[in-house]
Structure formats: C-alpha cells, structure tokens
Scaffold this motif. Structure first.
Motif, PDB file in Angstrom:
ATOM      1  N   LEU A 177       0.652  -1.224  -0.050  1.00 41.63           N
ATOM      2  CA  LEU A 177       0.200   0.032   0.141  1.00 41.63           C
ATOM      3  C   LEU A 177       1.119   1.354  -0.054  1.00 41.63           C
ATOM      4  O   LEU A 177       1.715   1.508   0.969  1.00 41.63           O
ATOM      5  CB  LEU A 177      -0.860  -0.002   1.209  1.00 41.63           C
TER       6      LEU A 177
ATOM      7  N   ALA B 178       1.072   4.640   1.013  1.00 44.88           N
ATOM      8  CA  ALA B 178       0.255   5.676   1.763  1.00 44.88           C
ATOM      9  C   ALA B 178       0.492   7.036   1.439  1.00 44.88           C
ATOM     10  O   ALA B 178      -0.232   7.870   1.515  1.00 44.88           O
ATOM     11  CB  ALA B 178       0.753   5.498   3.232  1.00 44.88           C
TER      12      ALA B 178
ATOM     13  N   PRO C 209     -10.009  12.849   3.030  1.00 41.99           N
ATOM     14  CA  PRO C 209     -10.979  11.628   3.522  1.00 41.99           C
ATOM     15  C   PRO C 209     -10.041  10.615   4.465  1.00 41.99           C
ATOM     16  O   PRO C 209      -8.971  10.618   4.487  1.00 41.99           O
ATOM     17  CB  PRO C 209     -11.363  11.064   2.192  1.00 41.99           C
TER      18      PRO C 209
ATOM     19  N   GLY D 146      -3.758   9.587   4.108  1.00 39.60           N
ATOM     20  CA  GLY D 146      -2.344   9.583   4.485  1.00 39.60           C
ATOM     21  C   GLY D 146      -2.153  10.814   5.458  1.00 39.60           C
ATOM     22  O   GLY D 146      -0.859  11.221   5.693  1.00 39.60           O
ATOM     23  N   LYS D 147      -2.971  11.187   6.138  1.00 43.05           N
ATOM     24  CA  LYS D 147      -2.616  12.600   6.957  1.00 43.05           C
ATOM     25  C   LYS D 147      -1.931  12.100   7.891  1.00 43.05           C
ATOM     26  O   LYS D 147      -0.723  12.826   8.442  1.00 43.05           O
ATOM     27  CB  LYS D 147      -3.907  13.037   7.385  1.00 43.05           C
ATOM     28  N   THR D 148      -2.294  11.133   8.999  1.00 44.72           N
ATOM     29  CA  THR D 148      -1.334  10.854  10.071  1.00 44.72           C
ATOM     30  C   THR D 148      -0.166  10.204   9.703  1.00 44.72           C
ATOM     31  O   THR D 148       0.936  10.545  10.400  1.00 44.72           O
ATOM     32  CB  THR D 148      -2.292   9.725  10.873  1.00 44.72           C
TER      33      THR D 148
ATOM     34  N   GLN E 208      -4.086  12.264  17.608  1.00 43.73           N
ATOM     35  CA  GLN E 208      -5.502  11.891  17.420  1.00 43.73           C
ATOM     36  C   GLN E 208      -6.319  11.578  18.261  1.00 43.73           C
ATOM     37  O   GLN E 208      -7.111  11.853  18.771  1.00 43.73           O
ATOM     38  CB  GLN E 208      -5.707  11.153  15.925  1.00 43.73           C
TER      39      GLN E 208
ATOM     40  N   GLU F 253      -6.733  16.116  13.936  1.00 42.14           N
ATOM     41  CA  GLU F 253      -8.179  16.095  14.244  1.00 42.14           C
ATOM     42  C   GLU F 253      -8.535  16.470  15.693  1.00 42.14           C
ATOM     43  O   GLU F 253      -9.212  15.748  16.397  1.00 42.14           O
ATOM     44  CB  GLU F 253      -8.815  14.824  13.925  1.00 42.14           C
TER      45      GLU F 253
ATOM     46  N   HIS G  88     -11.568  16.815   9.361  1.00 41.94           N
ATOM     47  CA  HIS G  88     -12.564  16.358   8.183  1.00 41.94           C
ATOM     48  C   HIS G  88     -13.823  17.604   7.910  1.00 41.94           C
ATOM     49  O   HIS G  88     -14.590  17.438   7.267  1.00 41.94           O
ATOM     50  CB  HIS G  88     -13.288  15.219   8.801  1.00 41.94           C
TER      51      HIS G  88
HETATM   52  N1  LIG Z   1       0.740   0.754  10.297  1.00 37.69           N
HETATM   53  C1  LIG Z   1       0.082   0.502   9.299  1.00 37.69           C
HETATM   54  N2  LIG Z   1       0.171  -0.605   8.462  1.00 37.69           N
HETATM   55  C2  LIG Z   1      -0.627  -0.592   7.352  1.00 37.69           C
HETATM   56  N3  LIG Z   1      -1.462   0.161   6.668  1.00 37.69           N
HETATM   57  C3  LIG Z   1      -1.396   1.184   7.354  1.00 37.69           C
HETATM   58  C4  LIG Z   1      -0.669   1.658   8.625  1.00 37.69           C
HETATM   59  N4  LIG Z   1      -0.935   3.107   8.931  1.00 37.69           N
HETATM   60  C5  LIG Z   1      -1.769   3.298   8.156  1.00 37.69           C
HETATM   61  N5  LIG Z   1      -2.205   2.523   7.187  1.00 37.69           N
HETATM   62  C6  LIG Z   1      -2.879   2.575   5.990  1.00 37.69           C
HETATM   63  O1  LIG Z   1      -2.290   3.776   5.168  1.00 37.69           O
HETATM   64  C7  LIG Z   1      -3.268   4.613   4.679  1.00 37.69           C
HETATM   65  C8  LIG Z   1      -3.149   6.026   5.177  1.00 37.69           C
HETATM   66  O2  LIG Z   1      -3.499   5.868   6.696  1.00 37.69           O
HETATM   67  P1  LIG Z   1      -3.474   7.062   7.429  1.00 37.69           P
HETATM   68  O3  LIG Z   1      -3.738   6.672   8.957  1.00 37.69           O
HETATM   69  O4  LIG Z   1      -2.014   7.999   7.319  1.00 37.69           O
HETATM   70  O5  LIG Z   1      -4.595   8.043   6.922  1.00 37.69           O
HETATM   71  P2  LIG Z   1      -5.375   9.333   7.724  1.00 37.69           P
HETATM   72  O6  LIG Z   1      -5.681  10.097   6.427  1.00 37.69           O
HETATM   73  O7  LIG Z   1      -4.917   9.845   8.821  1.00 37.69           O
HETATM   74  O8  LIG Z   1      -6.806   8.449   7.978  1.00 37.69           O
HETATM   75  P3  LIG Z   1      -7.723   8.811   9.196  1.00 37.69           P
HETATM   76  O9  LIG Z   1      -8.417  10.135   9.087  1.00 37.69           O
HETATM   77  O10 LIG Z   1      -8.502   7.755   9.241  1.00 37.69           O
HETATM   78  O11 LIG Z   1      -6.652   8.648  10.379  1.00 37.69           O
HETATM   79  C9  LIG Z   1      -4.605   3.961   4.877  1.00 37.69           C
HETATM   80  O12 LIG Z   1      -4.959   3.094   3.922  1.00 37.69           O
HETATM   81  C10 LIG Z   1      -4.386   3.177   6.269  1.00 37.69           C
HETATM   82  O13 LIG Z   1      -5.021   2.005   6.283  1.00 37.69           O
END
Ligand SMILES: Nc1ncnc2c1ncn2[C@@H]1O[C@H](COP(=O)(O)OP(=O)(O)OP(=O)(O)O)[C@@H](O)[C@H]1O
Length: 312
Positions: free
Chosen positions: A15, A17, A36, A40-42, A82, A159, A191
């Motif tokens: 994946l 990210a 959304p 990938g924000k976190t 978060q 968030e 969001h």
């Molecule tokens: N440790 C991990 N192992 C595998 N996949 C991960 C891991 N951490 C995040 N992901 C995946 O990477 C992508 C980005 O995740 P991330 O948490 O950065 O998104 P986000 O924008 O912060 O989402 P949210 O608003 O739900 O926190 C997502 O598809 C998530 O499922």
C-alpha cells in the motif's frame, strides 16, 4: 519556512500511503490539512515528526532534517495526537507536567509553563482531577495542554475537534487561533470543511497519498472550473425568457430550486450579478433575494476529488 516536504513516499507493504507528496508550511500560518479517511494525513504527520521511517523523499523542519537525536528542533515542536493519550493514574497537572518534562528540565520553569497551559485551556478548576473524572471535551483540552505546555513554535494537531460537543469545538478553534496569534505555526488535520474555512490561512487537500491542491480559499476557488453561483427569486418569468437568460456570458447552468427560485452557476470570474440585474431590468421582471456566492471548500473538494468529504 517551518516545514518542507519533497516527493515523500511511504509504503506499508504494497500500500502506497504517501505518493510523492509535496508540502510547504510557512512560518506563522495556520495550515489546514484536509482529506478523507485513510488518505495519509496521520502518516504524513508522523513522518514529519520522525516517528515513522519513509521510503523516499526529503523532510526539513526549520531548515534541518529531523533525526532521532535532533533535540533542539524537537523541542520547538508540539504534537496533539488524534487519540487522546493520557496517564489515567496521574492528575491533570501531573499529566501536563510529564509531557512538558520531556522538553523542559528545570522544575520551577516547568511549573510556570504547566500552570500557563492549564490556564490556556481553562482547566484551572480541574488541575487535581484524574482524566477519568473529565468529560470527553475536557479530556481533549487536557490532551492539547500536554502538547503545547512547552510553548512550541510549530504545533501539529491531528483532528483536534473530533467527537467533542459544539461548545468544546469552538473553544478548541478559538484556542488554535490564540496559539497562532501568540506566534506558533499550526498544522492541523480535519474532516470539517467549515472549520478549515473558518480558521486556516491556507489549506492542503490530500487524496490517496497525494497533495492534489493547496492554497488560500481564494486560490483554490480559482483552480476549480466552477465560478460564481447566483441564487435569485424571480417572479412571472416565461420559459422563453429562461431560454434567453441562458445566453448570459459564462452562464453554465440554470436550475429551478423552488417556487420562483433559481440557481445560476457561472463558469469563471465573478461580478455576474451586474449583467443579470441588467437582463432583469430590460425585461421588466421583478425579483427578490438575489445573492451571490463563490464555491466553498466543499464544492472545491468535490470537484477535485469526485468525493464528498462529509460522507467519508
Ligand atoms: N501501520 C500500518 N500498516 C499498514 N497500513 C497502514 C498503517 N497505518 C496506516 N495504514 C494505511 O495507510 C493509509 C493511510 O493511513 P493514515 O492513517 O495515514 O490516513 P489518515 O488520512 O490519517 O486517516 P484517518 O483520518 O482515518 O486517520 C490507510 O489506507 C491506512 O489503512
């Protein structure tokens, strides 16, 4: 420049990210990071903070690359994660003191800073409480106090207003503005588009690990095709005149939105009101409730990503 991210790639197995992600955060601004769930924000924030390794790209904070031992820069950064992360057995004061203690060794100085942070988030009455005794909104405030007590120049908030009541939400937003007025650069993810519109100097729209647009609201409005929208209540207009009205320059669509109510969407530019009023006067029509609006972040987001952020 507070932060510069260039061509950042982060993979979790197969994946992707973060996909060649670019970002600039200017000193003194409030930057809203919008996207959304799962965009990938976190991952981005944790990569900038040096909490995650990444596959490719460059990250500079205050002009330097963050390494595990770059304490001088780390001291200038505050993080509000978060998920509320607190020690349940410690009081409000002790929790803040613990996090502040990661950066500030001097006890007297730390006491002063912790007391200031407690005042800032208005938890004075609760300083001896343990987290379990606090409502969700108050816990969030405590979480914020833990992240900002050492008075960092750059603050990341992930968030910060999720799952809090409207009153706490406003309190937190006002707090973000006050921190910024006191000199901190703020990067926060949300969001809530209305929130981003309300307090950000600039926004970055993320989708599928990419920066798909950034700028001030005005700059983003210019990036999308949709221009000015005029809502009007028009009386006794014939279908022929509606057809004639379609010839107005840059007019894209006319939609009936209610009894005598119409919505006109123009392709580009603004100031279409003048030509519309001219048209109405020439045809001796009567109208009320004419108002014009430029696209908001929600329609910009929808146009750029094809998705409704609110539905995620
Ligand atoms: N440790 C991990 N192992 C595998 N996949 C991960 C891991 N951490 C995040 N992901 C995946 O990477 C992508 C980005 O995740 P991330 O948490 O950065 O998104 P986000 O924008 O912060 O989402 P949210 O608003 O739900 O926190 C997502 O598809 C998530 O499922």
């Amino acid at each position: 420049m507070a932060v510069e991210v260039k061509q950042l790639v982060k993979r979790y197995g197969k994946l992707v990210a973060l996909d060649h992600f670019n970002l600039s955060v200017y000193k003194g601004e409030i930057l809203g990071l919008l996207g959304p769930n799962g965009c990938g924000k976190t991952t981005l924030i944790n990569s900038i903070l040096g909490l995650l390794t990444y596959d490719k790209g460059e990250i500079d904070v205050f002009g330097e690359e963050l390494k595990p031992d770059t304490y001088k820069i780390k001291q200038r950064i505050g993080v509000v994660p978060q998920d509320v992360a607190l020690f349940e057995e410690l009081t409000v004061f002790e929790n803040i003191d613990f996090f502040c203690g990661l950066y500030i060794e001097d006890k007297a100085e730390r006491r002063r800073l912790v007391n200031e942070a407690i005042k800032f988030v208005e938890l004075d009455k609760y300083s001896k409480f343990i987290p379990k005794k606090l409502s969700g909104g108050l816990k969030r405030r405590l979480n914020i106090a833990c992240g900002i007590a050492h008075q960092p120049d750059l603050i990341f908030m992930d968030e910060p207003t999720v799952a809090v009541d409207a009153q706490s939400r406003n309190f937190i937003l006002e707090g973000i503005k006050r921190l910024n007025e006191n000199g901190s650069t703020i990067v926060y993810t949300t969001h809530y588009l209305d929130e981003a519109e309300q307090i950000s100097d600039r926004v970055v729209i993320m989708d599928s690990g990419q920066n798909i647009a950034d700028g001030t609201l005005e700059q983003l409005q210019q990036k999308v095709n949709q221009g000015e929208i005029i809502n009007i209540e028009l009386f006794d207009i014939s279908p022929e005149l509606i057809e004639e009205m379609r010839e107005l320059p840059n007019l894209n669509t006319i939609e009936k939105t209610g009894k005598n109510k119409w919505r006109l969407v123009f392709d580009e530019g603004n100031n279409h009101v003048v030509q519309l009023v001219k048209f109405i006067e020439e045809h001796e029509l009567s109208y009320t409730q004419l108002y014009s609006q430029m696209p908001d972040l929600n329609s910009i987001f929808l146009e750029l990503t094809g998705k409704e952020l609110r539905d995620q």
